[in-house]
Design an enzyme around this catalytic site. Structure first.
Site, PDB file in Angstrom:
ATOM      1  N   HIS A  72      -7.567  -5.305  -1.610  1.00 51.92           N
ATOM      2  CA  HIS A  72      -6.367  -4.612  -1.164  1.00 51.92           C
ATOM      3  C   HIS A  72      -5.647  -5.356  -0.040  1.00 51.92           C
ATOM      4  O   HIS A  72      -4.424  -5.401  -0.006  1.00 51.92           O
ATOM      5  CB  HIS A  72      -6.748  -3.199  -0.708  1.00 51.92           C
ATOM      6  CG  HIS A  72      -5.597  -2.333  -0.354  1.00 51.92           C
ATOM      7  ND1 HIS A  72      -4.665  -1.915  -1.289  1.00 51.92           N
ATOM      8  CD2 HIS A  72      -5.211  -1.784   0.823  1.00 51.92           C
ATOM      9  CE1 HIS A  72      -3.764  -1.149  -0.699  1.00 51.92           C
ATOM     10  NE2 HIS A  72      -4.067  -1.056   0.580  1.00 51.92           N
TER      11      HIS A  72
ATOM     12  N   SER B 237       0.850  -1.178   0.000  1.00 50.27           N
ATOM     13  CA  SER B 237       0.000   0.000   0.000  1.00 50.27           C
ATOM     14  C   SER B 237       0.895   1.240   0.000  1.00 50.27           C
ATOM     15  O   SER B 237       1.663   1.427  -0.938  1.00 50.27           O
ATOM     16  CB  SER B 237      -0.974  -0.038   1.180  1.00 50.27           C
ATOM     17  OG  SER B 237      -2.012   0.888   1.002  1.00 50.27           O
TER      18      SER B 237
END
Length: 165
Positions: free
Chosen positions: A140, A28
Site C-alpha cells: 500500500h 488511499s
C-alpha cells in the site's frame, strides 16, 4: 467533497489557483476521494487516483480492513445493505466521468487491493474515458515509502499525465 471543493473555490477566489488549470490526485482515502470527485464534477483537467478504494462492496471481502472499515465508516455491511455501499462507491459513478484519469496501484497492496484499481480502470475504459493503468510492485505504501526509483517513476508519470491535459 463539498469541503474540498470549498477550499478549491477559495484558492481560486484569492488567486492562488487557476480555475482553468486544476488537477486532482490522492492516494488511499485520497484515491477514493479523487475517484469520487471525477464522478461528480468535470472541473478538473486531469486526475490521478493512487491506491484507491472504488467498490465498497468488494472491498469488504478483499481488504485487510474491509470487514470492519465499511461498517465503521460507511454504515452497513454488504449483507445489511449492498445498495448503500454501492451508492457510496466511486465505481458506481464511473459512467459520469469525463476527466482523463490515471489509475495507479500496488501489486501487493492488502489495504486497498489492486482489484479496486483494476475495476475502476476497466469501468473507465468501458465508458470511453481517457485513462491509463500504472501497476507497481509493492504494498500500500509503495508510492511514499517504496523504492526510490519507483517513487520517482510514479511522480514522473503523474507530471507527464497532467502535462498532457
Amino acid at each position: 467533497m463539498e469541503d474540498l471543493m470549498a477550499v478549491v473555490d477559495h484558492l481560486i477566489e484569492i488567486g492562488a489557483a487557476d480555475a482553468d488549470r486544476l488537477y486532482v490526485t490522492g492516494g488511499s482515502y485520497g484515491g477514493f476521494m479523487t475517484s469520487w470527485i471525477v464522478g461528480h464534477t468535470d472541473r478538473f483537467k486531469a486526475a490521478s487516483t493512487v491506491v484507491p478504494v472504488t467498490n465498497l462492496v468488494s472491498f469488504y471481502g478483499t481488504s485487510d480492513i474491509g470487514w470492519w472499515f465499511a461498517p465503521g465508516e460507511v454504515g452497513p455491511t454488504p449483507f445489511d445493505d449492498v445498495d448503500a455501499l454501492w451508492k457510496a462507491s466511486p465505481l458506481a459513478y464511473a459512467p459520469r466521468v469525463k476527466t482523463p484519469t490515471q489509475v495507479v496501484a500496488g501489486e501487493d497492496d492488502r489495504r486497498c487491493p489492486i482489484e479496486q484499481a483494476e475495476q475502476y480502470y476497466t469501468a473507465l475504459k468501458h465508458c470511453g474515458v481517457a485513462t491509463e493503468f500504472l501497476r507497481y510492485p509493492g504494498p500500500h505504501s509503495f508510492s511514499t515509502q517504496g523504492r526510490p526509483d519507483l517513487r520517482q517513476d510514479r511522480l514522473s508519470r503523474l507530471l507527464d499525465w497532467f502535462s498532457r491535459y
